[in-house]
Every structure is written in structure tokens, then in C-alpha cells.
Design an enzyme around this catalytic site. Structure first.
Site, PDB file in Angstrom:
ATOM      1  N   GLU A 114       0.790  -1.234   0.000  1.00  0.00           N
ATOM      2  CA  GLU A 114       0.000   0.000   0.000  1.00  0.00           C
ATOM      3  C   GLU A 114       0.830   1.297   0.000  1.00  0.00           C
ATOM      4  OE1 GLU A 114      -3.925  -1.747   2.290  1.00  0.00           O
ATOM      5  OE2 GLU A 114      -2.239  -1.107   3.513  1.00  0.00           O
TER       6      GLU A 114
HETATM    7  C1  TNX Z   1      -4.530  -4.218   4.750  1.00  0.00           C
HETATM    8  S1  TNX Z   1      -2.865  -6.528   4.394  1.00  0.00           S
HETATM    9  C2  TNX Z   1      -3.265  -3.953   5.249  1.00  0.00           C
HETATM   10  C3  TNX Z   1      -3.111  -3.519   6.631  1.00  0.00           C
HETATM   11  C4  TNX Z   1      -4.435  -3.364   7.330  1.00  0.00           C
HETATM   12  C5  TNX Z   1      -5.343  -4.491   6.943  1.00  0.00           C
HETATM   13  C6  TNX Z   1      -6.641  -4.473   7.669  1.00  0.00           C
HETATM   14  C7  TNX Z   1      -1.776  -5.501   4.282  1.00  0.00           C
HETATM   15  C8  TNX Z   1      -0.494  -5.963   3.837  1.00  0.00           C
HETATM   16  N1  TNX Z   1      -2.094  -4.244   4.580  1.00  0.00           N
HETATM   17  O1  TNX Z   1      -2.386  -2.320   6.666  1.00  0.00           O
HETATM   18  O2  TNX Z   1      -4.194  -3.371   8.699  1.00  0.00           O
HETATM   19  O3  TNX Z   1      -5.584  -4.420   5.571  1.00  0.00           O
HETATM   20  O4  TNX Z   1      -7.371  -5.619   7.397  1.00  0.00           O
END
Ligand code: TNX
Length: 565
Positions: free
Chosen positions: A354
Site C-alpha cells: 500500500e
Molecule cells: C490491509 S494486508 C493492510 C493492513 C491493514 C489491513 C486491515 C496488508 C499488507 N495491509 O495495513 O491493517 O488491511 O485488514
């Protein structure tokens, strides 16, 4: 004394030190009487309440022998192969069994451990048991766990523990018939990587909570604990060369809840406790995004060199360290260098998810440079599957958390040599709600009841990815909405054992209706151990935990559970 069939073990004549005061002939007579009574109790005993196959994760091969039930005796001895790590497993077994039984269970090491009248943990297992497998033989006159390694003995001990009556989980002595079902189990894991992740960044959890989570992993034969140590809301590990990361970056948490961080000594303690349970800690420093807490502490890392305000919300994707600045790579090298020095395991997790604001080419160059830093530290890199487009690096592992198994970018990275850990968000994300009315958790990847956690196959989950590219599975627990130990356990149990079974058990054993029957018995165990869990529908939980009333006595004061300090 009442009839032998309901003779409580503690009502037998004491043996050992008390007898030592008797003259030799009287002692012999007392020993004979004791032996005769124990024999009678064994023969007339009711069958063991647990069946040999009632184990989670399901063992590879189970061969019951109902004529060979074993009654654990008050004078049982744990004899272990002469090896420091095996001896540590023996001590842990004794520590697991002493509180509820009240038995002394002395542990000794010897070249060829005998099972007679007790439990042998023996490193002379067959080669085909591999690095983590074990064989368990339960007979009327003794119990033997055979393995090639201390890790194998440790897994065998977890099975042994599940085969005793659920009251074995009691932290104080109880009057019970400590019977084990007779027969043999031969067992090995399907995958070498079986993990769970705890996000200690969104909410901070102290060392005792983490040790308690490690206990849960060990119980279900998981062998990796991934700690998500840094995120926008908090930096949780002390770094000597960049001290403000922890002191400033670790101050807060989601919702203005209290922050915190692990000192180096805290982290070492976690690593050592995990290692003693044959669990490897995988530390994650999430880069280049998810770094608001680091930028608050060191604005020189920010693209605009301006400190952002501390963040206590739950949005993602807005922060990043400057991928075009050499100072950023000094920071990464220092942080990962210190972490590597504290971490004996082969993995450093660099996050990579992300980073929405970093352009794709810059992102790939950043990941490649960080992969080189990790390689230079002699470690293998793990990243969330977003790092897939970057060039391959030796030993690179991608942690796939998608919801659609058709992922050509990940499949392509696998063709270039990457291996995978599977954490499909719509099956393995333990921060998802069980059902619409679950009081905490998310639902962006759907609702995950225990059946959904269980019903997928790691070997075939991804399109165009060969089964041998999958190193294993991991169940992540993100903690935006999870704030206490009880909430951690509520989200973990009973879904963690479902993922553990996918990681350990042979595909031929996969069967939802059999799994939920085996799982149901664990509710009684968790209740006896004071562990919170979700009594979710779909599992035939026994209505009343059938734990015998505690027997009050002096041991009660001494009885403590591990990790509850
Ligand atoms: C996605 S999964 C994220 C996290 C959040 C999560 C909540 C991932 C690698 N990144 O930053 O905490 O969703 O479900």
C-alpha cells in the site's frame, strides 16, 4: 478407599521420598502394594476419554489400540535423550503437566531413554520423520515420543498434551484419571512455514501478551511468529542508532490508546521464548509506506522534510519515506542491521504494501535496493506480494494477501524464482469479523467464519502457481480494532487452528465435518486454561465444560501458567 475404577491418582500411597524413611523390607512391601494397586487401577480403568485421532492439526497416520491405554502415574518420570534442546522440551512437558496433575514428574536425561512407567522423549526417530516430524507410541506401561530433532519432540509433546483429558489445562490441581488413549501416531508437517502475524503497531501489546500468543502458536504446531513492528500509528522496536523512532514514533496508537515499544531486551526475550518453542520470529519493518510514525520522529526521511502530525486513525496508503534520498537508505540499513543482529531467524520482512503515493518505477527501485541491503545482512527478504514486480533476489519470499487467486503479477514473480507464503485475506485474515454482529474487526475481505478459514487449499489457491512454490501459510491479525489480550484470543480462536491444520496436515485428512468435531473438544481446553475464544456457530462445542472441581491444596499456590507474568 473406594473401588479401583474410580481411584483418583492422588489417593494412591505416596512413593519416593516418604518411603525412603522405611526399613528396606517394609519399603519393598509398600512398593509391591503400590504397584499392585496401580496395576488394578489401570486394568479396571474406564477407557481414555479422548480418542487417539482427536488431535488438531490432524496427524498423518493414527493407529489406535484400545487395549493399550496408558494411565499417567503420580510417580511417572520423564526421560529424555541426552541433548540440551531435547531436555528443554522435557522440562516444558513437565511444566505443562504439573499444575493440573500435581505430580512431581522429574525430568532426567540419558543415552537411551526408557519409557517404562513414564514418558520417554527420544531423539532416535526414523530419518523419514524429517526435521519436524515425530512418532508417538502410547502403551499401557509407558509412552514414547520419537523424533530426529527437538522440534519434532516438541510437536509430539503438543499432541500428547491434547490426548490427556481437558482438565490437564487447569492451572491448579484437579482430581482426574490421567489416561492417554493407546496406539501410535506418525506425523509430519505438510509445509515448512506455518505462521501467524501479530500487528503490534496499530495497538501495542506488551511482552506477556506476545508470549501468550506464542503459547497458542506452539499448541497448534505453528513455527513462525511474524511481528508487524512498525506502521503509521506506532514504531514498536528500539533502534539505538535512531532512538527517536521508538521514543517519539512509539508514543501513540489507534484511537489515542496508549503506545509503547519493545526494548532490545524485550525483543530478545520474545525471540528466546519463541525459540524455546521452536518458533522463528519474523520481524517486519513496513517500507516505504506505512511510515508516518517514523516521519514524526525523523522528518528528514519525509519527501518534504516536514514532520507530519502523529496519526491515530485507520486509513492506509498516505505516508512514505523518500525513496530518492540516500539518507533513507542509511536509515533502512541501520534499522535492518540492528534488527538482524537481534534476530536469529533467516527472514527480514520489509512490508511493501500500500505505498500508493510512490510511483511504480521508484517503488521497484526502492524495493530492489532494500532487497540488496537484506541480502548483505545475510538474510532472506520477505515482502507483501506488492513487491512482486521488483527484480528477483535470492531466497525472496512473497506473502500473498489477495482475495482473488488469479494474480498474474505474483505468478510471474514465482516464475522468476520467488516462493510464497499464503495469507488470502478472505480466508486467513483473523481481523475479519466472523459474522455481521461480531463486535470487533473488519469486513473488507468478507466475513470469515471458521469454516471459511478452513476451506481452501494452499496448493491450488493461486492460478498458474505450481504447488511447490508455496512454502506455507500464515494467519495475520491486524489490530486496528483489537485492544486487549482477550480480544486477540477471541479473534484467533478458533480460526488459528484452522489455518494451522492447512499448514500441517496432509491434504488427505482435510474434512470439515471431522475437523469441527475435533475442534469442539478444544473449547473445553481453552475454558479450563482461562483462554478466551469465540463460541461460533457451526462447531459442536460441548454445552458444559466437563472440568472436574479443583482440588485445593498447597500446589495451588505454586501453580502458574507459562507466559502469565
Ligand atoms: C490491509 S494486508 C493492510 C493492513 C491493514 C489491513 C486491515 C496488508 C499488507 N495491509 O495495513 O491493517 O488491511 O485488514
Amino acid at each position: 478407599m473406594s473401588s479401583p475404577s474410580n481411584t483418583a491418582p492422588e489417593s494412591r500411597p505416596p512413593s519416593g521420598p516418604a518411603d525412603a524413611a522405611l526399613p528396606a523390607r517394609a519399603r519393598t512391601a509398600a512398593e509391591l502394594a503400590g504397584t499392585a494397586e496401580r496395576e488394578a487401577a489401570t486394568r479396571l480403568a474406564p477407557p481414555a476419554p479422548v480418542r487417539l485421532g482427536d488431535v488438531v492439526p490432524a496427524p498423518e497416520r493414527v493407529t489406535p489400540d484400545p487395549t493399550a491405554d496408558h494411565l499417567l502415574r503420580a510417580d511417572a518420570v520423564i526421560r529424555v535423550s541426552a541433548d540440551a534442546a531435547a531436555l528443554a522440551v522435557g522440562e516444558q512437558l513437565a511444566a505443562l503437566l504439573r499444575p493440573a496433575t500435581g505430580y512431581p514428574l522429574p525430568v532426567t536425561d540419558t543415552a537411551a531413554p526408557s519409557a517404562a512407567g513414564g514418558i520417554a522423549l527420544d531423539l532416535a526417530g526414523d530419518a523419514d520423520l524429517g526435521p519436524e516430524g515425530y512418532r508417538l507410541d502410547i502403551a499401557a506401561d509407558g509412552v514414547r515420543v520419537l523424533a530426529r530433532t527437538a522440534a519434532g519432540l516438541h510437536h509430539g509433546v503438543q499432541t500428547l498434551r491434547q490426548l490427556l483429558p481437558p482438565a490437564i489445562e487447569s492451572p491448579i490441581p484437579v482430581a482426574a484419571h490421567w489416561a492417554l488413549p493407546g496406539g501410535s501416531i506418525v506425523d509430519r508437517p505438510r509445509y515448512p512455514y506455518r505462521g501467524a502475524m501479530l500487528d503490534v503497531a496499530r495497538h501495542f501489546f506488551g511482552v506477556p501478551d506476545v508470549l501468550r500468543v506464542i503459547d497458542h502458536l506452539a499448541r497448534y504446531k505453528l513455527n513462525h511468529l511474524h511481528l508487524h513492528l512498525t506502521d503509521d500509528q506506532g514504531w514498536r522496536i528500539a533502534v539505538d542508532s535512531w532512538p527517536r523512532l521508538a521514543t517519539v514514533g512509539g508514543a501513540g496508537a489507534v484511537g489515542d490508546d496508549p503506545g509503547g515499544h519493545y526494548t532490545r531486551a524485550d525483543y530478545r526475550r520474545i525471540v528466546a521464548y519463541a525459540a524455546a518453542r521452536h518458533i522463528t520470529v519474523v520481524p517486519e519493518v513496513d517500507l516505504p509506506g506505512h511510515t508516518n510514525a517514523a516521519l514524526v520522529a525523523y522528518p528528514e526521511l519525509a519527501p518534504d522534510r516536514v514532520a507530519p502530525p502523529p496519526y491515530t486513525g485507520t486509513e492506509v496508503g498516505f505516508s512514505y519515506v523518500d525513496p530518492t534520498s540516500d539518507r533513507t537508505y542509511d536509515f533502512v540499513a541501520d534499522v535492518l542491521g540492528e534488527l538482524a543482529a537481534l534476530t536469529p531467524g533467516p527472514w527480514l520482512h520489509i512490508g511493501g504494501d500500500e505505498a500508493f503515493k510512490v510511483p511504480a518505477e521508484e517503488y521497484a527501485r526502492f524495493v530492489e535496493r532494500v532487497q540488496r541491503i537484506v541480502g548483505g545482512l545475510g538474510r532472506n527478504v520477505i515482502g507483501w506480494h506488492q513487491i512482486a514486480p521488483a527484480a528477483h533476489a535470492d531466497g525472496r519470499l512473497l506473502q500473498w494477501w489477495g482475495t482473488n487467486g488469479d494474480d498474474p503479477v505474483t505468478a510471474e514473480a514465482v516464475r522468476r524464482g520467488a516462493k510464497l507464503i499464503l495469507s488470502p485475506a478472505n480466508h486467513a485474515y483473523l481481523d475479519m469479523k466472523y459474522a455481521p454482529d461480531t463486535p470487533i474487526g473488519h469486513d473488507w475481505a468478507g466475513l470469515i467464519d471458521v469454516r471459511r478459514a478452513y476451506d481452501w487449499d494452499p496448493a491450488t489457491h493461486l492460478t498458474d502457481v505450481p504447488a511447490d512454490a508455496v512454502l506455507g501459510v500464515e494467519a495475520p491479525l491486524w489490530t486496528e480494532s483489537v485492544t486487549t489480550r482477550a480480544e486477540i484470543e477471541f479473534m484467533l480462536l478458533p480460526r488459528l487452528p484452522a489455518i494451522a491444520e492447512l499448514g500441517w496436515s496432509a491434504p488427505a485428512t482435510h474434512d470439515w465435518s471431522a475437523f469441527r468435531e475435533r475442534l469442539a473438544g478444544h473449547g473445553v481446553r481453552w475454558a479450563a486454561a482461562g483462554i478466551t475464544f469465540h463460541r461460533c456457530p457451526g462447531v459442536p462445542w460441548p454445552a458444559q465444560p466437563s472440568i472436574p472441581a479443583p482440588r485445593r491444596g498447597p500446589q495451588e499456590r505454586a501453580a502458574t501458567r507459562s507466559a502469565q507474568d
